[in-house]
Design a protein around this motif. Structure first.
Motif, PDB file in Angstrom:
ATOM      1  N   VAL A 139       0.830  -1.201   0.000  1.00 58.57           N
ATOM      2  CA  VAL A 139       0.000   0.000   0.000  1.00 58.57           C
ATOM      3  C   VAL A 139       0.868   1.257   0.000  1.00 58.57           C
ATOM      4  N   VAL A 140       1.963   1.249   0.748  1.00 54.67           N
ATOM      5  CA  VAL A 140       2.890   2.385   0.738  1.00 54.67           C
ATOM      6  C   VAL A 140       3.403   2.619  -0.679  1.00 54.67           C
ATOM      7  N   PHE A 141       3.664   1.527  -1.396  1.00 59.32           N
ATOM      8  CA  PHE A 141       4.095   1.625  -2.794  1.00 59.32           C
ATOM      9  C   PHE A 141       2.959   2.114  -3.688  1.00 59.32           C
ATOM     10  N   ARG A 142       1.777   1.560  -3.516  1.00 56.16           N
ATOM     11  CA  ARG A 142       0.645   1.903  -4.381  1.00 56.16           C
ATOM     12  C   ARG A 142       0.263   3.380  -4.287  1.00 56.16           C
ATOM     13  N   ILE A 143       0.287   3.945  -3.083  1.00 54.71           N
ATOM     14  CA  ILE A 143      -0.150   5.344  -2.942  1.00 54.71           C
ATOM     15  C   ILE A 143       0.947   6.327  -3.352  1.00 54.71           C
ATOM     16  N   GLY A 144       2.168   5.813  -3.583  1.00 55.30           N
ATOM     17  CA  GLY A 144       3.224   6.667  -4.120  1.00 55.30           C
ATOM     18  C   GLY A 144       4.231   7.204  -3.134  1.00 55.30           C
ATOM     19  N   LEU A 145       4.241   6.677  -1.903  1.00 56.93           N
ATOM     20  CA  LEU A 145       5.249   7.125  -0.938  1.00 56.93           C
ATOM     21  C   LEU A 145       6.616   6.527  -1.251  1.00 56.93           C
ATOM     22  N   TRP A 149      -9.488   1.819  -4.494  1.00 57.98           N
ATOM     23  CA  TRP A 149      -9.651   1.285  -3.138  1.00 57.98           C
ATOM     24  C   TRP A 149      -8.724   1.995  -2.140  1.00 57.98           C
ATOM     25  N   LEU A 150      -7.975   2.982  -2.646  1.00 52.78           N
ATOM     26  CA  LEU A 150      -7.048   3.740  -1.806  1.00 52.78           C
ATOM     27  C   LEU A 150      -7.314   5.234  -1.955  1.00 52.78           C
ATOM     28  N   GLU A 151      -7.067   5.968  -0.879  1.00 51.27           N
ATOM     29  CA  GLU A 151      -7.091   7.437  -0.927  1.00 51.27           C
ATOM     30  C   GLU A 151      -5.719   7.938  -0.521  1.00 51.27           C
ATOM     31  N   PHE A 152      -5.326   9.106  -1.059  1.00 49.15           N
ATOM     32  CA  PHE A 152      -4.035   9.669  -0.662  1.00 49.15           C
ATOM     33  C   PHE A 152      -4.065  11.182  -0.756  1.00 49.15           C
ATOM     34  N   SER A 153      -3.554  11.825   0.285  1.00 50.55           N
ATOM     35  CA  SER A 153      -3.440  13.280   0.311  1.00 50.55           C
ATOM     36  C   SER A 153      -1.958  13.650   0.275  1.00 50.55           C
ATOM     37  N   PRO A 154      -1.448  14.118  -0.875  1.00 49.88           N
ATOM     38  CA  PRO A 154      -0.025  14.474  -0.975  1.00 49.88           C
ATOM     39  C   PRO A 154       0.395  15.544   0.032  1.00 49.88           C
ATOM     40  N   ASP A 155      -0.502  16.482   0.326  1.00 52.22           N
ATOM     41  CA  ASP A 155      -0.164  17.567   1.251  1.00 52.22           C
ATOM     42  C   ASP A 155       0.054  17.042   2.669  1.00 52.22           C
ATOM     43  N   LYS A 156      -0.757  16.090   3.078  1.00 57.12           N
ATOM     44  CA  LYS A 156      -0.645  15.538   4.430  1.00 57.12           C
ATOM     45  C   LYS A 156       0.265  14.318   4.489  1.00 57.12           C
ATOM     46  N   LEU A 157       0.653  13.812   3.310  1.00 54.78           N
ATOM     47  CA  LEU A 157       1.396  12.547   3.241  1.00 54.78           C
ATOM     48  C   LEU A 157       0.641  11.465   4.011  1.00 54.78           C
ATOM     49  N   GLU A 158      -0.643  11.386   3.697  1.00 50.32           N
ATOM     50  CA  GLU A 158      -1.521  10.469   4.419  1.00 50.32           C
ATOM     51  C   GLU A 158      -2.451   9.754   3.442  1.00 50.32           C
ATOM     52  N   VAL A 218       6.669  11.231  -3.955  1.00 51.27           N
ATOM     53  CA  VAL A 218       5.341  11.846  -4.024  1.00 51.27           C
ATOM     54  C   VAL A 218       5.253  12.827  -5.192  1.00 51.27           C
ATOM     55  N   ALA A 219       6.329  13.588  -5.395  1.00 50.86           N
ATOM     56  CA  ALA A 219       6.334  14.575  -6.480  1.00 50.86           C
ATOM     57  C   ALA A 219       6.289  13.910  -7.853  1.00 50.86           C
ATOM     58  N   ASN A 220       6.780  12.684  -7.926  1.00 51.39           N
ATOM     59  CA  ASN A 220       6.834  11.967  -9.204  1.00 51.39           C
ATOM     60  C   ASN A 220       5.938  10.737  -9.213  1.00 51.39           C
ATOM     61  N   ARG A 221       4.811  10.822  -8.503  1.00 51.85           N
ATOM     62  CA  ARG A 221       3.872   9.697  -8.468  1.00 51.85           C
ATOM     63  C   ARG A 221       3.436   9.334  -9.879  1.00 51.85           C
ATOM     64  N   SER A 222       3.369   8.033 -10.121  1.00 52.75           N
ATOM     65  CA  SER A 222       2.944   7.554 -11.435  1.00 52.75           C
ATOM     66  C   SER A 222       1.443   7.775 -11.602  1.00 52.75           C
ATOM     67  N   PRO A 223       0.973   7.919 -12.848  1.00 55.22           N
ATOM     68  CA  PRO A 223      -0.469   8.080 -13.089  1.00 55.22           C
ATOM     69  C   PRO A 223      -1.278   6.914 -12.516  1.00 55.22           C
ATOM     70  N   GLU A 224      -0.663   5.704 -12.504  1.00 53.45           N
ATOM     71  CA  GLU A 224      -1.372   4.527 -11.999  1.00 53.45           C
ATOM     72  C   GLU A 224      -1.758   4.685 -10.536  1.00 53.45           C
ATOM     73  N   SER A 225      -0.905   5.364  -9.754  1.00 53.42           N
ATOM     74  CA  SER A 225      -1.177   5.493  -8.324  1.00 53.42           C
ATOM     75  C   SER A 225      -2.437   6.295  -8.044  1.00 53.42           C
ATOM     76  N   ARG A 226      -2.912   7.035  -9.039  1.00 55.34           N
ATOM     77  CA  ARG A 226      -4.131   7.823  -8.865  1.00 55.34           C
ATOM     78  C   ARG A 226      -5.383   7.048  -9.295  1.00 55.34           C
ATOM     79  N   ARG A 227      -5.172   5.857  -9.828  1.00 53.62           N
ATOM     80  CA  ARG A 227      -6.302   5.079 -10.356  1.00 53.62           C
ATOM     81  C   ARG A 227      -6.749   3.972  -9.413  1.00 53.62           C
ATOM     82  N   TYR A 228      -6.063   3.802  -8.322  1.00 52.53           N
ATOM     83  CA  TYR A 228      -6.429   2.723  -7.402  1.00 52.53           C
ATOM     84  C   TYR A 228      -7.584   3.209  -6.523  1.00 52.53           C
TER      85      TYR A 228
END
Length: 204
Positions: A98-104, A168-177, A156-166
């Motif tokens: 999940v850490v990988f999927r959300i782009g951390l 079943w996951l949510e991610f806030s780049p500003d909060k790193l959460e 986070v700055a270079n998150r792949s487009p795929e990480s935004r398509r999952y």
């Protein structure tokens, strides 16, 4: 057996797929590794060999050891539903994945390192276990003093487009959460794995 730390392109070539993601070196040499290269004739494989290869491929993709993989399969068999699908759902629910999927982290091995070095929190509590099984509703965040790490900011700055398509996951780049919303259905999981072959292998 320790985790594989050798050349990733070589391992991908042995499976005939870019199992670690886009790989320009794999695209140049898609044939199996070895001194005979493309001239080597491939023998017809037995059903067992095909099933074993599929299991090995899944293990390398998710970076899971044999004992962990077997344990995950046993948990999948105890679930109500299709065992093969639950196997992939539980692998997707691993903290390092999940850490990988959300782009951390850019890779699963990089995500595993972040978790092992205690940079990641689950529901506000440090977890240094990459195999930690997340449940729907769990919140994943970066430890306060780790938020300034260049490796995390760059990922986070270079998150792949795929990480935004999952979905079943949510991610806030500003909060790193991020949040693990639910277990994904099979059609949501992009990995090219024939999970039924793995079920057949373990059912022997």
């Amino acid at each position: 057996m320790a985790r594989y730390t050798g050349p990733k392109t070589k391992k991908a070539r042995s499976f005939g797929e870019a199992i670690y993601g886009p790989d320009k070196y794999f695209e140049r040499r898609k044939f199996p590794p070895g001194q005979h290269g493309t001239s080597r004739k491939r023998k017809q494989r037995s059903d067992y060999a095909v099933q074993l290869t599929e299991k090995q491929k899944a293990k390398y993709i998710y970076g899971v050891l044999e004992r962990q993989f077997r344990g995950t399969f046993e948990r999948a068999t105890a679930k109500h539903g299709v065992t093969g699908e639950w196997l992939l759902k539980l692998l997707e629910a691993r903290l390092d994945n999940v850490v990988f999927r959300i782009g951390l982290a850019r890779t699963r091995s990089g995500a595993r390192q972040l978790v092992s070095h205690k940079h990641i929190l689950v529901n506000g509590i440090v977890s240094n276990s990459p195999s930690h099984q997340l449940r729907p509703g769990d919140v994943i965040s970066v430890r306060g003093k780790s938020q300034s790490m260049d490796v995390i900011k760059d990922s986070v700055a270079n998150r792949s487009p795929e990480s935004r398509r999952y979905t079943w996951l949510e991610f806030s780049p500003d909060k790193l959460e991020g949040r693990f919303i639910e277990y994904p259905t099979r059609d949501m999981i992009p990995e090219k794995i024939n999970e039924q072959l793995i079920v057949e292998l373990y059912s022997k």
